[in-house]
Every structure is written in structure tokens, then in C-alpha cells.
Design an enzyme around this catalytic site. Structure first.
Site, mmCIF file in Angstrom:
data_model
loop_
_atom_site.group_PDB
_atom_site.id
_atom_site.type_symbol
_atom_site.label_atom_id
_atom_site.label_comp_id
_atom_site.label_asym_id
_atom_site.label_seq_id
_atom_site.Cartn_x
_atom_site.Cartn_y
_atom_site.Cartn_z
ATOM 1 N N GLU A 122 19.529 3.768 49.817
ATOM 2 C CA GLU A 122 18.219 4.685 50.132
ATOM 3 C C GLU A 122 17.740 5.396 49.260
ATOM 4 O O GLU A 122 16.424 5.803 48.947
ATOM 5 C CB GLU A 122 18.477 5.281 51.285
ATOM 6 C CG GLU A 122 19.099 4.089 52.237
ATOM 7 C CD GLU A 122 20.675 4.003 52.292
ATOM 8 O OE1 GLU A 122 21.265 3.237 53.571
ATOM 9 O OE2 GLU A 122 21.634 3.965 51.837
ATOM 10 N N CYS A 150 22.161 9.768 53.313
ATOM 11 C CA CYS A 150 20.962 9.026 53.430
ATOM 12 C C CYS A 150 20.506 9.417 54.247
ATOM 13 O O CYS A 150 18.938 8.852 54.131
ATOM 14 C CB CYS A 150 22.058 7.395 53.277
ATOM 15 S SG CYS A 150 21.710 7.181 51.384
ATOM 16 N N HIS A 161 22.742 5.816 45.789
ATOM 17 C CA HIS A 161 22.763 5.095 47.129
ATOM 18 C C HIS A 161 21.410 4.692 47.173
ATOM 19 O O HIS A 161 20.737 4.353 46.430
ATOM 20 C CB HIS A 161 23.417 5.125 48.580
ATOM 21 C CG HIS A 161 24.582 6.047 48.761
ATOM 22 N ND1 HIS A 161 25.177 6.028 49.411
ATOM 23 C CD2 HIS A 161 25.755 5.832 47.526
ATOM 24 C CE1 HIS A 161 26.254 7.044 49.884
ATOM 25 N NE2 HIS A 161 26.601 6.525 48.505
ATOM 26 N N CYS A 210 24.122 6.095 54.914
ATOM 27 C CA CYS A 210 25.501 7.300 54.954
ATOM 28 C C CYS A 210 24.921 8.290 56.322
ATOM 29 O O CYS A 210 23.973 8.530 55.931
ATOM 30 C CB CYS A 210 26.139 7.512 54.388
ATOM 31 S SG CYS A 210 25.343 8.606 53.047
#
Length: 133
Positions: A46, A79, A44, A69
Site C-alpha cells: 500500500e 497502511c 509495504h 495493517c
């Protein structure tokens, strides 16, 4: 946030079932890291931006195009958890996360960790990224 939107825009259609997300980490007005959802959907945005920022993330602001998330389907740290553990002082996101596994959980995780997530910055400019979610 506009930089995060531009980063995510460049990944549209390349992230598999995951949405294209942009993340820009800023400390004292200087961008210290930025990332987008990787091709295929992982890692992801982040996660990658925090890895690039390292210890400099402590006290920084993370601008994210979509709510971080709060839970991951693969069982790794979310995240939201990663942002909190890294010591980010502020999390600002443009759009809510519509995914059933994540919707609302990221901000709840951040609040439980003592942060006050800020929602909606440049929402109208970022909404096109998630129109099909």
C-alpha cells in the site's frame, strides 16, 4: 483484485517475515498504481502504491489482498492510516491479517477515519497467499 493477487503471488517467499501483499489503486475504472510488498518485507504494498499514485489516490479505490495493517512495528504510519490520509474513498481487501500486531486494527482505523472497508472480495482465490501466516 485478481491483479493484486497476481502481484502478490509473484512475491511469495521473497518478503522475509512479512506476507506478500498486492495493492492496486483504481480511479474511474483505470489502474493508476500498483505495488507489492518489497523484497525483505518493506516497504509495504500500500505504501508503494500510494507513493506511485500521488494526489491521484484521492477518491480512488484500493484493492488489497490482505487487510491493511493498523499498526507498524517500526513506528511509522500504518497502511490503513496512509490510505485514509491519501484520501482513498474505498478500501477492499480479500483476506484478514492474522498478525497479532495488525489483526482487525486496519479496518478499525479505516472506520474511525470515516471509511467503510469491504472485506472478503475473492477471499477463496487469495487465501493460498496466507496459508502459512
Amino acid at each position: 483484485m485478481r491483479r493484486a493477487i497476481a502481484l502478490a503471488s509473484a512475491r511469495l517467499g521473497l518478503t522475509g517475515e512479512n506476507p506478500a501483499v498486492g495493492c492496486v489503486i483504481v480511479l474511474d475504472g483505470v489502474v493508476i498504481a500498483e505495488a507489492t510488498t518489497a523484497e525483505g518485507g518493506r516497504p509495504h504494498a500500500e505504501e508503494q502504491a500510494l507513493a506511485a499514485a500521488g494526489a491521484r489516490a484521492r477518491g480512488a479505490t484500493a484493492f488489497v489482498t490482505m487487510e491493511p495493517c493498523g499498526e507498524r512495528s517500526n513506528g511509522t504510519a500504518s497502511c490503513a492510516e496512509r490510505l485514509a490520509v491519501a484520501g482513498v474513498a474505498r478500501v477492499v481487501f480479500a483476506c484478514d491479517n492474522p498478525h497479532a500486531l495488525s489483526a482487525g486494527r486496519g479496518p478499525t482505523w479505516l472506520r474511525d477515519a470515516g471509511l467503510t472497508p469491504e472485506r472478503g472480495l475473492l477471499h477463496d482465490e487469495a487465501a493460498f497467499l496466507y496459508a502459512d501466516c
